[in-house]
Design a protein around this motif. Structure first.
Motif, short mmCIF file in Angstrom:
data_model
loop_
_atom_site.label_atom_id
_atom_site.label_comp_id
_atom_site.label_asym_id
_atom_site.label_seq_id
_atom_site.Cartn_x
_atom_site.Cartn_y
_atom_site.Cartn_z
N GLU A 1 0.83 -1.21 0.00
CA GLU A 1 0.00 0.00 0.00
C GLU A 1 0.86 1.26 0.00
O GLU A 1 0.56 2.23 -0.70
CB GLU A 1 -0.93 0.02 1.22
CG GLU A 1 -2.00 -1.07 1.21
CD GLU A 1 -1.45 -2.43 1.63
OE1 GLU A 1 -0.29 -2.50 2.11
OE2 GLU A 1 -2.17 -3.44 1.45
N GLU B 1 2.34 1.77 -3.45
CA GLU B 1 1.34 2.28 -4.38
C GLU B 1 1.12 3.78 -4.18
O GLU B 1 1.04 4.54 -5.17
CB GLU B 1 0.02 1.53 -4.19
CG GLU B 1 -1.10 1.98 -5.12
CD GLU B 1 -0.77 1.80 -6.59
OE1 GLU B 1 -1.28 2.60 -7.41
OE2 GLU B 1 0.01 0.88 -6.93
N ARG B 2 1.04 4.23 -2.95
CA ARG B 2 0.86 5.66 -2.69
C ARG B 2 2.09 6.46 -3.12
O ARG B 2 1.97 7.57 -3.65
CB ARG B 2 0.55 5.89 -1.21
CG ARG B 2 -0.83 5.41 -0.79
CD ARG B 2 -1.22 5.95 0.58
NE ARG B 2 -0.39 5.41 1.65
CZ ARG B 2 -0.67 4.31 2.33
NH1 ARG B 2 -1.75 3.59 2.03
NH2 ARG B 2 0.11 3.91 3.32
#
Length: 481
Positions: free
Chosen positions: A431, A434-435
């Motif tokens: 996550e 991805e950010r």
């Protein structure tokens, strides 16, 4: 032949604008590098009257308390015994924005600490990141120009930002931290501080070690999602300033744990990364954290201008037992910061209450604008003299260090810009990766030249192939495996 030659302000061609002139590859930096001095001195005078960088900030008073005996490493008096308290003042800030800019922008944060020690002022002038974008002070004015406004449009210019970064691969480590979740702290209370540079500690026996500072928040790390940060910027651009003031006013005193990494002097010549390269970190496995003390902020300023705006910090404000290292970026800051204050606040800025040493100051400095004490009265105004004026203390001479080499403009011996950023990328969760990628893509999308995008993607590919491919895909750019 290059007909578009870079010149000095007096018209002479510049032979090297990437590396400052040092005595050998590790310095120190030579004052005869007049191009470096001109760049830094002119840069300090480009903005009136706010700070040229770190213009928007907030500050508070508090104390530092020693929690662990480190006297075997340093003779600094304020670190001499467990339980000893030293008053301090901290100024937090954003870097690139003007004085009226929003607190919640994606930007590094300044983390400057002024210790009022019994041996004089000690300033630890760091950031909320352990590394920086560049590692040679000669590149600093150019870097900051890219972060400021375009001289034609008066708008921020992503093309300039990424053009400089893509041509300066040493910036990769800091870019990845800036574009990560930690790029927008939730508050000043919920972020770490770092000395960033390598410094030298010297003990009472004259034995030295290299040291890095880590100031870890005891409130825990908290960050803002980009959309939330934008909303807050529109609703309350002074959000961080307000949060710090209110938390202290309500008795919720923020605190940080101060630790250091210690490296034996001889390790500097054999460590796998140059320990004086501020774009690199030291592995905690190689040099574990050693607790030193604790910082607590417990008192707000009475007057913002007098205390926060007029506060001046310089990484060259040392006390016995703490000295500079050959870090080229630090060497430039030793001059540039104090010079910026002489310009912005005045030659006598250190006489202001917020900057004044708690111990007696005895110098032969006289006159200058805004000299508001007795200007030395009728005491001797030169040295040496025969009238019992202040004299040097040989026991406080800085420790010796060996320098050698040709006087020339040289780069670093190590050019591995990719290993540490790659390690950082692979430490992130799916996550978080991805950010990070989404933020980089959003930041690079407005760049007007594909050549710049491709050049930067190549750097990200060298950091980690998957990382580079995902950014290229996000930008709609085809790359070869």
């Amino acid at each position: 032949m290059n007909k578009n030659k870079l010149t000095t302000s007096w018209g002479a061609p510049v032979g090297d604008n990437q590396h400052s002139m040092t005595a050998g590859s590790r310095g120190p930096t030579l004052i005869q590098d007049v191009h470096l001095l001109e760049k830094l001195a002119h840069f300090n005078r480009e903005r009136v009257p706010e700070r040229v960088v770190h213009a928007k900030g907030a500050g508070a008073h508090g104390y530092f308390q020693v929690t662990n005996d480190v006297s075997k490493y340093t003779k600094a008096n304020f670190l001499s015994e467990v339980g000893k308290r030293t008053p301090l003042f901290i100024r937090f800030s954003t870097v690139a924005g003007e004085n009226g800019s929003a607190d919640t922008v994606r930007d590094p944060r300044g983390f400057a600490v002024k210790f009022y020690t019994e041996e004089g002022i000690y300033d630890l002038v760091g950031n909320n990141t352990p590394v920086f974008f560049i590692r040679d002070a000669i590149k600093f004015p150019d870097f900051i120009h890219t972060q400021k406004r375009d001289p034609q449009t008066h708008l921020k210019n992503p093309t300039a930002v990424w053009d400089f970064w893509s041509l300066s691969p040493e910036s990769l480590h800091q870019i990845m931290i800036l574009m990560s979740d930690r790029g927008i702290p939730a508050t000043y209370r919920h972020m770490n501080g770092y000395g960033s540079h390598t410094f030298k500690w010297v003990n009472a026996e004259g034995e030295g070690v290299w040291v890095k500072y880590h100031i870890k928040t005891e409130q825990g790390i908290k960050n803002l999602a980009p959309k939330v940060a934008v909303e807050i910027a529109g609703e309350n651009p002074d959000y961080h300033t307000e949060d710090l003031f209110n938390s202290i006013e309500e008795g919720d005193f923020p605190s940080w744990k101060v630790s250091v990494q210690i490296m034996p002097l001889e390790d500097a010549n054999k460590y796998r990364f140059d320990p004086f390269d501020v774009t690199k970190v030291w592995s905690h496995k190689d040099y574990p954290m050693i607790e030193v003390g604790r910082i607590v902020l417990n008192r707000n300023p009475e007057n913002y201008f007098a205390e926060v705006e007029q506060a001046t910090f310089s990484p060259g404000s040392f006390v016995p037992g703490i000295e500079a290292s050959p870090d080229k970026m630090l060497q430039g800051r030793l001059f540039a910061y104090a010079d910026a204050h002489r310009y912005r606040v005045g030659a006598n800025h250190q006489h202001l209450p917020i900057n004044r040493s708690k111990s007696e100051v005895r110098t032969y400095q006289r006159d200058g604008q805004m000299r508001f004490d007795d200007n030395g009265g009728k005491s001797p105004y030169y040295e040496p003299n025969s009238f019992d004026g202040p004299e040097e203390s040989p026991e406080h001479r800085p420790s010796t260090s060996v320098v050698s080499g040709l006087a020339e403009s040289v780069g670093f011996d190590h050019h591995d810009h990719y290993t540490q950023p790659g390690d950082l990328y692979r430490l992130l969760s799916d996550e978080e990766q991805e950010r990070l990628i989404q933020q980089i893509v959003a930041s690079m999308a407005p760049v007007t030249k594909d050549e710049i995008k491709l050049r930067q993607i190549q750097h990200f590919y060298k950091v980690d192939p998957t990382f580079g491919k995902r950014i290229a895909q996000g930008l709609g750019i085809a790359i070869f495996n």
